[in-house]
Design a protein around this motif. Structure first.
Motif, PDB file in Angstrom:
ATOM      1  N   THR A 107      46.207  -6.055  19.887  1.00  0.00           N
ATOM      2  CA  THR A 107      47.273  -6.537  20.767  1.00  0.00           C
ATOM      3  C   THR A 107      47.178  -5.871  22.128  1.00  0.00           C
ATOM      4  N   ASP A 295      45.938 -14.180  14.256  1.00  0.00           N
ATOM      5  CA  ASP A 295      45.060 -14.675  15.321  1.00  0.00           C
ATOM      6  C   ASP A 295      44.703 -16.138  15.148  1.00  0.00           C
ATOM      7  N   SER A 299      48.262 -20.078  20.027  1.00  0.00           N
ATOM      8  CA  SER A 299      48.845 -19.234  21.068  1.00  0.00           C
ATOM      9  C   SER A 299      49.520 -20.110  22.125  1.00  0.00           C
ATOM     10  N   ASN A 300      50.202 -19.459  23.040  1.00  0.00           N
ATOM     11  CA  ASN A 300      50.956 -20.141  24.095  1.00  0.00           C
ATOM     12  C   ASN A 300      51.982 -21.103  23.492  1.00  0.00           C
ATOM     13  N   ASN A 316      51.034 -15.374  17.368  1.00  0.00           N
ATOM     14  CA  ASN A 316      49.710 -14.960  17.813  1.00  0.00           C
ATOM     15  C   ASN A 316      49.821 -13.707  18.681  1.00  0.00           C
ATOM     16  N   ARG A 317      48.854 -12.814  18.562  1.00  0.00           N
ATOM     17  CA  ARG A 317      48.886 -11.575  19.339  1.00  0.00           C
ATOM     18  C   ARG A 317      48.913 -11.823  20.843  1.00  0.00           C
ATOM     19  N   LYS A 318      48.312 -12.902  21.289  1.00  0.00           N
ATOM     20  CA  LYS A 318      48.344 -13.204  22.726  1.00  0.00           C
ATOM     21  C   LYS A 318      49.770 -13.464  23.193  1.00  0.00           C
ATOM     22  N   ASP A 319      50.551 -14.148  22.359  1.00  0.00           N
ATOM     23  CA  ASP A 319      51.945 -14.394  22.708  1.00  0.00           C
ATOM     24  C   ASP A 319      52.766 -13.111  22.630  1.00  0.00           C
ATOM     25  N   GLN A 322      52.103 -11.304  25.826  1.00  0.00           N
ATOM     26  CA  GLN A 322      52.781 -11.945  26.944  1.00  0.00           C
ATOM     27  C   GLN A 322      54.262 -11.578  26.972  1.00  0.00           C
ATOM     28  N   THR A 342      56.947 -17.774  16.585  1.00  0.00           N
ATOM     29  CA  THR A 342      56.726 -18.893  17.494  1.00  0.00           C
ATOM     30  C   THR A 342      56.649 -20.194  16.704  1.00  0.00           C
TER      31      THR A 342
END
Length: 374
Positions: A107, A295, A299-300, A316-319, A322, A342
């Motif tokens: 992350t 993962d 995402s987004n 998702n780790r990207k979210d 963010q 999410t």
């Protein structure tokens, strides 16, 4: 005859040791699932939760029949986007340098990437600088400073902040390496270390040290409201082992998750105690408890925030990264603890909100519960 018996005994001990390691490896995998690369809290958001979000700004969702235990869910329905507040100024104008603990984690690396993309200077606190040079997108970025730091050493953490004049921090460190190629034995050693010295974990030492180092820096303010100086990445489920038996029975879908039932070596308790320490440190903070980190999850996607530690779902780790970065410019997140999942594959119907301000503003402050958090 004696020699044969010795050989048999040695073989028996090897088998026993292997069985013991396998048994504790299972516990290690479960533990690490919750704290780092978790699917432990995975489970699609319920249809009811989704429909509730589509029709109301703030709703109490009992989740389990007539259970008295509830959580408040917050979002902005797609047909009623009433977030008319202007977007916050660029983050680079609100902070001088952000320290990221656990910057090479699964992350943390996305947190660093997001900050640099917004032209924010970053101090990456890492155990292994050589790993940072391969994990981070552009280790030569002029805005990025990589410093080898022992997060288990108060003095080292304080020195790192002082040397680099940081005025905010994001705590992404887990206390364990979440590298997918790390050996089971190394993970077991970390778990056994936690069992022996829970008060000596990086959560118990490094996190308070970060808060101490930021306490003397100027207050961060936007439109007359305090901004968080430190954002902690915690985990959903940290309070569930301490629930009453009645609450565990009523919310079996939350309390019956293996990592919550096992809670090996009290790892969830250590996280909860670290949260409690941060709340009393005298520094503006936010505690974010994402649910199942996955993962493979899209995402987004649009986040659904909740409080009460009964959320179950995926993100998702990207979210996650963010959200952690967005909190730094969100005064309505200061002094609050919350969870998030999410809604996946919702493009066109339930797209991500342009701002998190409205949703964060509807969350309740930790101060309403005597400073103990929701």
């Amino acid at each position: 005859s004696i020699k044969r018996n010795v050989i048999k005994s040695r073989n028996y001990l090897k088998i026993l040791a292997t069985m013991t390691i396998k048994r504790y490896a299972t516990l290690a995998a479960a533990s690490l699932a919750c704290i780092s690369s978790t699917n432990a809290f995975s489970g699609r958001p319920s249809l009811r939760s989704f429909l509730v979000q589509s029709t109301s700004h703030k709703t109490t969702n009992t989740l389990v029949g007539n259970s008295p235990y509830s959580t408040s869910l917050f979002s902005t329905p797609p047909e009623r986007n009433d977030d008319t507040s202007p977007p916050p100024p660029p983050l680079s104008t609100l902070v001088s340098r952000v320290a990221v603990a656990g910057a090479t984690g699964r992350t943390g690396k996305f947190v660093v990437q997001s900050l640099l993309s917004q032209k924010v200077p970053v101090l990456a606190l890492v155990r292994d600088p050589s790993k940072a040079s391969t994990v981070l997108d552009d280790p030569t970025d002029e805005l990025l400073t990589i410093r080898k730091t022992d997060l288990g050493s108060r003095n080292d953490v304080l020195a790192a902040l002082d040397e680099n004049q940081c005025d905010a921090a994001i705590w992404c460190a887990t206390g364990f390496s979440d590298a997918p190629d790390q050996s089971i034995w190394t993970k077991l050693q970390a778990l056994f270390g936690l069992a022996v010295t829970p008060k000596g974990t990086i959560d118990a030492v490094g996190l308070p040290a970060l808060a101490e180092g930021l306490k003397s820096t100027p207050k961060r303010v936007l439109d007359g409201k305090s901004l968080p100086k430190i954002v902690m990445l915690s985990s959903a489920g940290v309070t569930r082992p301490s629930w009453s038996e009645g609450k565990k029975l009523a919310l079996e879908g939350c309390a019956g998750i293996p990592i919550v039932r096992l809670n090996p070596f009290g790892i969830l308790d250590v996280k909860r105690e670290s949260e409690e320490t941060l709340r009393t440190c005298g520094v503006d903070y936010t505690i974010f408890r994402p649910c199942g980190l996955n993962d493979s999850w899209p995402s987004n996607q649009r986040p659904i925030f909740s409080q009460g530690d009964i959320a179950v779902g995926r993100i998702n780790r990207k979210d996650v990264a963010q959200i952690l970065v967005s909190i730094l410019s969100a005064p309505d997140a200061t002094g609050k603890t919350f969870e998030a999942i999410t809604i996946a594959n919702s493009d066109g119907y339930y797209p991500p909100a342009s701002s998190l301000n409205t949703a964060l503003g509807r969350l309740e402050s930790d101060s309403i519960n005597g400073g103990k958090g929701p």
